[in-house]
Design a protein around this motif. Structure first.
Motif, mmCIF file in Angstrom:
data_model
loop_
_atom_site.group_PDB
_atom_site.id
_atom_site.type_symbol
_atom_site.label_atom_id
_atom_site.label_comp_id
_atom_site.label_asym_id
_atom_site.label_seq_id
_atom_site.Cartn_x
_atom_site.Cartn_y
_atom_site.Cartn_z
ATOM 1 N N UNK A 82 43.065 -41.865 -81.650
ATOM 2 C CA UNK A 82 42.694 -42.704 -82.797
ATOM 3 C C UNK A 82 43.743 -42.655 -83.896
ATOM 4 N N UNK A 83 43.624 -43.564 -84.850
ATOM 5 C CA UNK A 83 44.572 -43.630 -85.943
ATOM 6 C C UNK A 83 44.567 -42.359 -86.787
ATOM 7 N N UNK A 84 43.405 -41.681 -86.795
ATOM 8 C CA UNK A 84 43.272 -40.465 -87.608
ATOM 9 C C UNK A 84 44.221 -39.359 -87.147
ATOM 10 N N UNK A 85 44.745 -39.448 -85.922
ATOM 11 C CA UNK A 85 45.696 -38.442 -85.448
ATOM 12 C C UNK A 85 46.994 -38.479 -86.246
ATOM 13 N N UNK A 86 47.315 -39.631 -86.800
ATOM 14 C CA UNK A 86 48.591 -39.768 -87.489
ATOM 15 C C UNK A 86 49.696 -40.137 -86.525
ATOM 16 N N UNK A 87 50.748 -40.724 -87.044
ATOM 17 C CA UNK A 87 51.804 -41.231 -86.182
ATOM 18 C C UNK A 87 52.532 -40.119 -85.440
ATOM 19 N N UNK A 88 52.779 -38.977 -86.083
ATOM 20 C CA UNK A 88 53.520 -37.896 -85.421
ATOM 21 C C UNK A 88 52.746 -37.340 -84.231
ATOM 22 N N UNK A 89 51.459 -37.132 -84.380
ATOM 23 C CA UNK A 89 50.640 -36.598 -83.296
ATOM 24 C C UNK A 89 50.510 -37.614 -82.177
ATOM 25 N N UNK A 90 50.332 -38.866 -82.523
ATOM 26 C CA UNK A 90 50.216 -39.899 -81.481
ATOM 27 C C UNK A 90 51.495 -39.972 -80.667
ATOM 28 N N UNK A 91 52.630 -39.913 -81.332
ATOM 29 C CA UNK A 91 53.908 -39.924 -80.623
ATOM 30 C C UNK A 91 54.035 -38.705 -79.715
ATOM 31 N N UNK A 92 53.641 -37.541 -80.225
ATOM 32 C CA UNK A 92 53.741 -36.311 -79.437
ATOM 33 C C UNK A 92 52.886 -36.382 -78.178
ATOM 34 N N UNK A 93 51.679 -36.932 -78.283
ATOM 35 C CA UNK A 93 50.806 -37.057 -77.120
ATOM 36 C C UNK A 93 51.412 -38.017 -76.098
ATOM 37 N N UNK A 94 51.931 -39.148 -76.581
ATOM 38 C CA UNK A 94 52.546 -40.116 -75.670
ATOM 39 C C UNK A 94 53.709 -39.482 -74.914
ATOM 40 N N UNK A 95 54.545 -38.732 -75.613
ATOM 41 C CA UNK A 95 55.690 -38.098 -74.957
ATOM 42 C C UNK A 95 55.241 -37.005 -73.987
ATOM 43 N N UNK A 96 54.169 -36.286 -74.349
ATOM 44 C CA UNK A 96 53.664 -35.250 -73.443
ATOM 45 C C UNK A 96 53.109 -35.849 -72.161
ATOM 46 N N UNK A 97 52.646 -37.085 -72.237
ATOM 47 C CA UNK A 97 52.125 -37.783 -71.065
ATOM 48 C C UNK A 97 53.233 -38.424 -70.231
ATOM 49 N N UNK A 98 54.455 -38.388 -70.726
ATOM 50 C CA UNK A 98 55.568 -38.950 -69.974
ATOM 51 C C UNK A 98 55.862 -40.396 -70.269
ATOM 52 N N UNK A 99 55.253 -40.958 -71.325
ATOM 53 C CA UNK A 99 55.475 -42.357 -71.645
ATOM 54 C C UNK A 99 56.861 -42.612 -72.205
ATOM 55 N N UNK A 100 57.418 -43.773 -71.862
ATOM 56 C CA UNK A 100 58.723 -44.185 -72.390
ATOM 57 C C UNK A 100 58.583 -45.248 -73.462
#
Length: 376
Positions: A82-100
């Motif tokens: 969700x948006x409440x995670x903040x942009x830094x956390x959302x980016x970190x999760x995406x990268x941890x999942x292997x997203x490009x």
């Protein structure tokens, strides 16, 4: 994005399935579709006008053999809440999942103030951006076609300068009344205008995404148009709830469909005709059907019908069934889609890969395991 048992959700599926792409969910009440009791054939008395389309014979489907790929060939990305995670956390999760790739929240031309508080974080992350830009509207209001195209062009140019996306997505689900009020002709003017601006900035361009239900309806209709009703029925049973699939299985031609479905089919066919005329680089479609073979059939039809390369900036699921994740991702790889953005946002009609705190659900773990195996 559908409750697959209740009749009300069946009516939503092929009319205006709203795939939300902001933290809020549209609250518009869907228009009802006439339903038929199981095993009741639709009378062929009324034959409303159907937009003519050249029947397409599907080619042989691609194999599903696992295919490792280099990191630079990775087509996967996410839209993650969700948006409440903040942009830094959302980016970190995406990268941890292997997203490009990253699909951020939509940008609205009519509300653009020239600021982008998250741009630096996204740029520094190394993730490439697929940006959806809407002319107006919002989470609970559809877009109406821009009235001042010159103002639209100037503002869009500034947005692209600030946001620096790899690809511009023009509107969201232009086939759905939840997100776009204009006609296919209105949309063709807007997309052509937007693609001209995007290309002048060195940015690729695509349509907002044919809604998943629209893709299913168009694919089924192609079977019906080419005298393959049994094959079309089998496709519908794998792609839809049993009761809605029965409606399609009970008819032999699209002219026997209830009028709301015929209207949707006409709109989808008209859009398919205009995409290649707008200067778009891809045909973008959305997908929420867990069956990987149904995905292959839909892609085979769209490729033959559109003559454009295909991509999906919204693929996801409506359940927490982790077993459906990897087969669908592998099929997307087998079919060589250049962009596959997984929709990981909780809503009334979709399920995210992560919990509200960013920790992964079983579906997220399955997604991550697939990426670790396939991306070298």
């Amino acid at each position: 994005m559908l409750r697959l048992i209740a009749i009300a959700s069946l009516l939503i599926a092929l009319t205006a399935c709203a795939t939300p792409n902001t933290p809020s969910t549209p609250t518009t009440t869907p228009r009802p579709i006439p339903t038929l009791p199981p095993d009741t054939a639709v009378p062929a008395t009324a034959t409303p006008t159907i937009v003519p389309v050249t029947p397409v014979v599907l080619s042989t489907l691609a194999p599903t053999t696992p295919t490792p790929l280099a990191a630079k060939q990775n087509p996967f990305g996410l839209m993650l809440g969700p948006d409440a995670l903040g942009i830094d956390k959302r980016i970190a999760v995406i990268k941890s999942l292997g997203g490009a790739y990253f699909r951020p929240w939509d940008v609205t031309v009519g509300e653009w103030d020239g600021k982008c508080v998250e741009c630096m974080a996204i740029e520094q992350s190394g993730l490439k951006v697929l940006l959806t830009v809407r002319a107006n509207g919002g989470a609970s209001a559809p877009t109406s076609p821009p009235k001042d195209l010159n103002l639209y062009k100037r503002t869009l140019a500034d947005i692209l300068d600030k946001r620096k996306p790899e690809l511009l997505v023009v509107e969201n689900e232009e086939s759905s009344v939840y997100f776009y009020t204009g006609t296919p002709n209105d949309y063709s003017i807007e997309e052509r205008t937007a693609c001209e601006v995007a290309h002048s900035k060195g940015v690729k361009c695509t349509n907002g995404g044919l809604a998943s239900d629209e893709v299913v309806l168009l694919t089924w209709a192609n079977y019906a148009d080419t005298n393959r009703a049994a094959q079309g029925c089998a496709f519908a049973r794998r792609a839809l709830d049993a009761q809605l699939a029965q409606i399609l299985c009970n008819v032999r031609t699209p002219t026997q469909l209830p009028k709301p479905l015929q209207d949707d089919l006409n709109k989808g066919r008209a859009l398919l005709k205009i995409y290649a005329t707008t200067g778009a680089d891809y045909l973008n479609f959305h997908w929420y059907v867990p069956d990987p073979d149904a995905l292959a059939e839909a892609i085979a039809f769209l490729r033959s019908a559109s003559k454009l390369p295909l991509m999906s900036n919204e693929m996801g699921q409506q359940s927490d069934n982790a077993n459906t994740i990897q087969p669908l991702m592998q099929k997307a790889l087998d079919l060589a889609l250049p962009y596959v953005i997984w929709y990981s946002v909780d809503s009334a009609k979709a399920r995210a890969l992560d919990h509200p705190d960013g920790s992964l659900r079983a579906t997220g773990q399955a997604f991550k395991a697939f990426m670790q195996t396939r991306v070298k």
